[in-house]
Design a protein around this motif. Structure first.
Motif, PDB file in Angstrom:
ATOM      1  N   LEU A   1      -6.909   9.282  -0.782  1.00 27.51           N
ATOM      2  CA  LEU A   1      -5.964   9.888  -1.153  1.00 27.51           C
ATOM      3  C   LEU A   1      -5.365  11.106  -0.215  1.00 27.51           C
ATOM      4  O   LEU A   1      -6.154  11.383   0.920  1.00 27.51           O
ATOM      5  CB  LEU A   1      -5.787  10.723  -2.404  1.00 27.51           C
ATOM      6  N   GLY A   2      -4.261  11.765  -0.283  1.00 23.53           N
ATOM      7  CA  GLY A   2      -3.826  12.363   1.162  1.00 23.53           C
ATOM      8  C   GLY A   2      -2.629  13.671   0.497  1.00 23.53           C
ATOM      9  O   GLY A   2      -1.898  12.765  -0.489  1.00 23.53           O
ATOM     10  N   TRP A   3      -2.302  14.398   1.381  1.00 23.44           N
ATOM     11  CA  TRP A   3      -1.453  14.921   0.860  1.00 23.44           C
ATOM     12  C   TRP A   3      -1.049  16.102   2.109  1.00 23.44           C
ATOM     13  O   TRP A   3      -1.239  15.871   2.741  1.00 23.44           O
ATOM     14  CB  TRP A   3      -1.554  16.173  -0.096  1.00 23.44           C
ATOM     15  N   THR A   4       0.565  16.807   1.898  1.00 25.38           N
ATOM     16  CA  THR A   4       0.948  17.450   2.865  1.00 25.38           C
ATOM     17  C   THR A   4       1.970  18.906   2.459  1.00 25.38           C
ATOM     18  O   THR A   4       1.912  18.404   0.546  1.00 25.38           O
ATOM     19  CB  THR A   4       1.968  16.402   3.600  1.00 25.38           C
TER      20      THR A   4
ATOM     21  N   ASN B   1       0.670  -1.354   0.260  1.00 22.16           N
ATOM     22  CA  ASN B   1      -0.039   0.493   0.314  1.00 22.16           C
ATOM     23  C   ASN B   1       1.234   0.467   0.233  1.00 22.16           C
ATOM     24  O   ASN B   1       1.742   1.502   0.093  1.00 22.16           O
ATOM     25  CB  ASN B   1      -0.867  -0.036   1.418  1.00 22.16           C
ATOM     26  N   ALA B   2       0.521   2.207  -0.924  1.00 20.40           N
ATOM     27  CA  ALA B   2       1.187   3.852  -0.895  1.00 20.40           C
ATOM     28  C   ALA B   2       0.588   4.067   0.860  1.00 20.40           C
ATOM     29  O   ALA B   2       0.075   4.044   0.988  1.00 20.40           O
ATOM     30  CB  ALA B   2       0.675   4.180  -1.705  1.00 20.40           C
ATOM     31  N   MET B   3       1.886   5.233   1.021  1.00 17.14           N
ATOM     32  CA  MET B   3       2.046   5.380   2.382  1.00 17.14           C
ATOM     33  C   MET B   3       2.795   7.296   2.715  1.00 17.14           C
ATOM     34  O   MET B   3       3.464   7.520   1.799  1.00 17.14           O
ATOM     35  CB  MET B   3       3.068   4.530   3.327  1.00 17.14           C
TER      36      MET B   3
ATOM     37  N   VAL C   1       0.956   9.808   9.859  1.00 19.10           N
ATOM     38  CA  VAL C   1       1.540   8.697   8.978  1.00 19.10           C
ATOM     39  C   VAL C   1       0.899   8.520   8.764  1.00 19.10           C
ATOM     40  O   VAL C   1      -0.358   7.450   9.593  1.00 19.10           O
ATOM     41  CB  VAL C   1       1.921   8.245   9.496  1.00 19.10           C
ATOM     42  N   ILE C   2       0.313   8.149   7.593  1.00 18.67           N
ATOM     43  CA  ILE C   2      -1.555   7.006   6.886  1.00 18.67           C
ATOM     44  C   ILE C   2      -0.555   6.535   5.632  1.00 18.67           C
ATOM     45  O   ILE C   2      -0.221   6.215   4.772  1.00 18.67           O
ATOM     46  CB  ILE C   2      -1.765   8.500   5.634  1.00 18.67           C
ATOM     47  N   GLU C   3      -1.050   5.388   5.540  1.00 19.96           N
ATOM     48  CA  GLU C   3      -1.115   4.208   4.959  1.00 19.96           C
ATOM     49  C   GLU C   3      -2.989   3.899   3.974  1.00 19.96           C
ATOM     50  O   GLU C   3      -3.767   3.217   4.690  1.00 19.96           O
ATOM     51  CB  GLU C   3      -0.804   2.921   5.762  1.00 19.96           C
ATOM     52  N   PHE C   4      -2.797   3.705   2.715  1.00 15.06           N
ATOM     53  CA  PHE C   4      -3.785   3.449   2.174  1.00 15.06           C
ATOM     54  C   PHE C   4      -4.127   2.112   1.580  1.00 15.06           C
ATOM     55  O   PHE C   4      -3.719   2.143   0.561  1.00 15.06           O
ATOM     56  CB  PHE C   4      -3.748   5.015   0.744  1.00 15.06           C
ATOM     57  N   GLY C   5      -4.851   1.313   2.290  1.00 12.64           N
ATOM     58  CA  GLY C   5      -5.085   0.044   2.104  1.00 12.64           C
ATOM     59  C   GLY C   5      -6.483  -0.184   1.955  1.00 12.64           C
ATOM     60  O   GLY C   5      -7.921   1.071   1.720  1.00 12.64           O
ATOM     61  N   ASP C   6      -7.281  -1.050   2.372  1.00 14.04           N
ATOM     62  CA  ASP C   6      -9.149  -1.420   2.187  1.00 14.04           C
ATOM     63  C   ASP C   6      -9.590  -0.494   2.893  1.00 14.04           C
ATOM     64  O   ASP C   6     -10.516   0.444   2.662  1.00 14.04           O
ATOM     65  CB  ASP C   6      -8.892  -2.618   2.097  1.00 14.04           C
ATOM     66  N   THR C   7      -8.866   0.069   4.192  1.00 14.76           N
ATOM     67  CA  THR C   7      -9.106   0.822   4.857  1.00 14.76           C
ATOM     68  C   THR C   7      -7.717   1.864   5.190  1.00 14.76           C
ATOM     69  O   THR C   7      -7.355   1.493   5.773  1.00 14.76           O
ATOM     70  CB  THR C   7      -9.776   0.433   6.468  1.00 14.76           C
ATOM     71  N   VAL C   8      -7.876   3.003   5.355  1.00 11.20           N
ATOM     72  CA  VAL C   8      -6.781   4.151   6.148  1.00 11.20           C
ATOM     73  C   VAL C   8      -6.826   3.470   7.513  1.00 11.20           C
ATOM     74  O   VAL C   8      -7.553   3.501   8.157  1.00 11.20           O
ATOM     75  CB  VAL C   8      -7.836   5.617   5.702  1.00 11.20           C
ATOM     76  N   LYS C   9      -5.623   3.607   6.964  1.00  9.51           N
ATOM     77  CA  LYS C   9      -4.814   3.381   8.853  1.00  9.51           C
ATOM     78  C   LYS C   9      -4.113   4.733   9.041  1.00  9.51           C
ATOM     79  O   LYS C   9      -3.444   5.109   8.341  1.00  9.51           O
ATOM     80  CB  LYS C   9      -3.760   2.027   8.467  1.00  9.51           C
TER      81      LYS C   9
ATOM     82  N   THR D   1       7.441  -1.229   6.559  1.00  6.76           N
ATOM     83  CA  THR D   1       6.511  -1.007   6.570  1.00  6.76           C
ATOM     84  C   THR D   1       5.619   0.080   8.169  1.00  6.76           C
ATOM     85  O   THR D   1       6.383   1.061   7.716  1.00  6.76           O
ATOM     86  CB  THR D   1       6.995  -2.130   8.057  1.00  6.76           C
ATOM     87  N   PHE D   2       4.381   0.329   7.921  1.00 15.72           N
ATOM     88  CA  PHE D   2       3.785   1.209   7.933  1.00 15.72           C
ATOM     89  C   PHE D   2       5.038   1.641   9.653  1.00 15.72           C
ATOM     90  O   PHE D   2       5.281   2.670  10.043  1.00 15.72           O
ATOM     91  CB  PHE D   2       2.863   1.225   8.897  1.00 15.72           C
ATOM     92  N   ASP D   3       5.113   0.769  10.413  1.00 17.48           N
ATOM     93  CA  ASP D   3       5.828   0.884  12.307  1.00 17.48           C
ATOM     94  C   ASP D   3       7.478   1.512  11.840  1.00 17.48           C
ATOM     95  O   ASP D   3       7.010   2.119  12.447  1.00 17.48           O
ATOM     96  CB  ASP D   3       5.615  -0.281  12.820  1.00 17.48           C
ATOM     97  N   GLU D   4       7.706   0.670  11.115  1.00 18.65           N
ATOM     98  CA  GLU D   4       8.587   1.350  10.759  1.00 18.65           C
ATOM     99  C   GLU D   4       8.815   3.506   9.509  1.00 18.65           C
ATOM    100  O   GLU D   4       9.519   3.475  10.177  1.00 18.65           O
ATOM    101  CB  GLU D   4       9.571   1.016   9.637  1.00 18.65           C
ATOM    102  N   LEU D   5       7.962   3.493   9.216  1.00 16.37           N
ATOM    103  CA  LEU D   5       7.779   4.814   9.276  1.00 16.37           C
ATOM    104  C   LEU D   5       7.584   5.420   9.884  1.00 16.37           C
ATOM    105  O   LEU D   5       7.481   6.925  10.134  1.00 16.37           O
ATOM    106  CB  LEU D   5       6.742   4.581   7.378  1.00 16.37           C
ATOM    107  N   VAL D   6       6.871   5.101  10.742  1.00 15.51           N
ATOM    108  CA  VAL D   6       6.215   5.864  12.227  1.00 15.51           C
ATOM    109  C   VAL D   6       7.739   6.057  12.474  1.00 15.51           C
ATOM    110  O   VAL D   6       7.933   7.900  13.286  1.00 15.51           O
ATOM    111  CB  VAL D   6       5.881   5.114  12.650  1.00 15.51           C
TER     112      VAL D   6
END
Length: 695
Positions: free
Chosen positions: A237-240, A189-191, A628-636, A461-466
């Motif tokens: 989607l998201g942006w910064t 998933n894109a993050m 910190v956002i992950e765009f999967g089937d649901t947003v995390k 991973t998402f946690d690594e990105l955090v």
């Protein structure tokens, strides 16, 4: 069917429909345990009415101060110390510009502003106890206030912040941004990482909110006093934004002659006017101060000496729909829709970093770049001497001309306030393909650290990105300590050798418990990280993330270390003081150990100093909004608004997230209906007269 039964059926059906319809359109604010409003509405009018109400609930006195100052009436409301700001507002012509903007703004934006202001005024009317007596003079608020406040912030703090001498007060103001493609993401998933670094006060504070319009979820933050969401995400989607290395304001030094100034060697008359500013004295009496206003063909005169004047020219004065563009961005569902919003070209500043559910990632060097006659960056990055009409630009580059990267082969994009060329490593943008004045060529230690963390991780991973977002590791320490140790070993300095032991044992981070950070930071401040002449190998665009390197003057480096050792031992009696014992968070009565430092050290977790005393240094700004956002089937999503979502003195949310900041933790963004429901503290329901609490 018998007539009476038919009549009964019709009545029951009508009542059922009416009740269902009424329930469906009931606008409400669900306040969560962090003071974040989750607003549900079926119309744009009611959505922004509720957001205006919510902002006043959390920031009433701050908003009144900001709007009053942006009107150019601070001295009239609060005294002489506000006079300089009032003079700036009137010199730049914001009062008249706001009237022009209101005439030319899109009808949709007018609806947004009117609803937002109505919500704020309704709150002030129903909750006078929330407003300090000295601030009530600003009421009632108007839509013109939104325009003047937004132009004040955007023009004087960002576009012309450097030209007006304001940026020097906040030398590390900036941001970080990441976009991770599915090819580099462990989940596929894109993050996205959102991370502006602004001062922790006044007009720079963010407001976090969750907007649900007809079932569409939109989450993020905007500056206090602005409607909508300026950095955000929805389920698709998201942006910064990050501050970009863009030069879209120029200061011209003009020679005076007679009652005018010289342009192309000929005398030209000023366009003159005046403004009367009322000043409230300490005894409550009012006096009038008339200020002359001079305008040149370049722009308004912002400074004047006996022989010269400085005139300021800025982009964006003809772009009244900036906040509408943000509204279109958060309402987009696809990249094409999002790019259409970007092509409005109403937002004159800030890079855009984007990611979405389909896996697209995108970086844009966004903003209004003047089309200039001289090609070199250095020509414009200064006070421009003389009065050549050829130096007066009037057109800006179109969207198609701007540097941008979509879906790079390396699978990631980054920006940490470096020029666009290093958004990828290896670089996919060539600065030679663009005008020389588009952006300079450089990459400081913070973006180098930013890129390095991604380069070294093939599957993030998402946690690594955090963890990367919260990393306090110093790129500058990795770059320079080996050379410093060689210099120490070549010297006969016992002080330096004692320092070397501490630095060897140090973990090269700026965590609260890091011992050695204070020693290294104090030395680095003396060494002057920014000075390219201090390095044996200068920064090189062919090696953007590994230069500069080496110490040009080893003896000087050791002498500076000796001086640092003496100072620390005299003050603290030790060289291995924990960083958090010295560096503190001091905000609204909270006193907590800090982590991070200013970005010059090559730290991704930015917390720059805003003051100090004999024994401590205090955080003044840095990490503000973090997402910190992950765009999967649901947003995390994990988020943090470092200083909390309120400034009202009696609010429990005034600084309530600082404990998380101190511990290097983020919190969950409650985005779904179930998440909001399980974390709601109280609910307010819209009535004909503001909101009332739902029992």
């Amino acid at each position: 069917m018998k007539p009476n039964l038919l009549f009964t059926f019709i009545i029951v059906s009508f009542l059922t429909y009416s009740c269902t319809s009424q329930e469906k359109t009931k606008t409400q604010i669900a306040w969560d345990t962090w003071g974040v409003p989750h607003i549900t509405a079926d119309t744009v009018e009611e959505l922004f009415y509720a957001q205006g109400w919510a902002q006043m609930h959390n920031h009433a006195n701050l908003i009144l101060k900001l709007y009053g100052g942006a009107r150019g009436k601070g001295a009239e409301y609060w005294g002489q110390e506000q006079f300089g700001n009032d003079r700036l507002v009137h010199t730049l012509g914001f009062d008249q510009l706001a009237d022009d903007w209101e005439k030319n703004q899109d009808p949709e934006l007018k609806i947004i502003y009117t609803s937002f202001i109505n919500g704020m005024n309704a709150y002030a009317t129903l909750h006078p106890e929330a407003i300090d007596e000295k601030n009530k003079v600003v009421l009632p608020l108007t839509t013109k206030d939104v325009n003047m406040h937004s132009m004040y912030v955007i023009f004087t703090r960002f576009i012309a912040g450097n030209d007006l001498g304001h940026i020097q007060q906040w030398p590390d103001m900036g941001s970080n941004a990441y976009a991770i493609a599915p090819s580099r993401s462990a989940s596929g998933n894109a993050m996205l990482v959102q991370n502006p670094h602004l001062p922790w006060w006044q007009e720079f504070l963010f407001f976090e909110s969750h907007l649900n319009l007809k079932g569409k979820n939109m989450y993020g933050a905007t500056l206090v006093g602005f409607p909508g969401i300026a950095i955000g995400f929805n389920k698709n989607l998201g942006w910064t934004h990050t501050n970009n290395t863009i030069d879209n304001a120029d200061t011209y030094e003009l020679n005076l002659k007679g009652k005018g100034y010289l342009l192309d060697g000929k005398q030209k008359a000023f366009e003159t006017s005046s403004k009367t500013i009322k000043i409230k004295l300490k005894d409550g009496k009012m006096i009038d101060e008339e200020i002359p206003i001079l305008k040149t063909v370049h722009g308004p005169v912002v400074n004047k000496t006996e022989n010269k004047v400085l005139a300021l020219r800025m982009v964006g004065l003809d772009k009244p729909n900036m906040l509408l563009q943000w509204w279109r961005m958060i309402n987009s569902n696809t990249f094409n829709e999002f790019e259409s919003a970007l092509k409005m070209a109403q937002i004159p500043f800030w890079n855009v970093m984007y990611a979405d559910k389909t896996g697209d990632i995108f970086y844009l060097f966004n903003g209004l770049v003047p089309k200039r006659t001289e090609n070199a960056w250095a020509y414009w990055d200064r006070i421009i001497p003389g009065g050549k009409s050829a130096d007066i630009w009037s057109e800006v580059h179109q969207y198609a001309d701007l540097p941008k990267v979509k879906n790079p082969v390396n699978g990631w994009l980054q920006n940490a306030n470096d020029p666009p060329w290093t958004s990828t490593i290896p670089m996919s943008l060539n600065p030679n393909d663009f005008p020389g004045y588009m952006s300079p060529q450089s990459m400081s230690f913070r973006p180098q650290r930013s890129a390095r963390m991604l380069i070294e991780d093939e599957s993030i991973t998402f946690d690594e990105l955090v963890d990367y977002k919260l990393s306090t590791h110093l790129e500058f320490a990795d770059r320079i300590l080996d050379d410093l140790f060689i210099a120490i070993d070549a010297s006969d300095s016992e002080l330096a050798k004692r320092a070397k032991i501490v630095l060897q044992n140090w973990d090269r981070t700026a965590d609260a418990d890091s011992k050695g950070m204070l020693l290294f930071y104090s030395w680095a401040q003396k060494f002057n990280v920014w000075n390219d002449t201090n390095y044996k190998e200068k920064w090189n665009i062919d090696k953007p993330n590994t230069t500069p390197d080496g110490i040009a003057d080893p003896d000087r480096a050791v002498q500076l270390l000796e001086k640092t050792v003496r100072e620390l031992e005299t003050k603290f009696g030790s060289l291995d003081i924990a960083w958090g014992e010295y560096y503190r968070i001091n905000y609204n009565g909270k006193n907590l150990p800090a982590n991070g430092a200013d970005g010059s050290m090559g730290i991704f977790r930015v917390a720059w100093p805003g003051g100090r005393n004999d024994d401590h240094m205090f955080v003044g700004g840095g990490d503000s909004w973090v997402g910190v956002i992950e765009f999967g089937d649901t947003v995390k999503a994990k988020v943090l608004l470092s200083y909390g979502n309120a400034t009202q003195k009696d609010s429990p949310h005034y600084g309530d997230q600082l404990e998380l900041f101190s511990k290097k933790e983020l919190r969950d963004a409650w985005f779904t209906k179930a998440e909001v429901k399980s974390n709601t503290k109280r609910i307010e329901v819209m009535t004909d007269n503001g909101f009332r609490e739902k029992k």
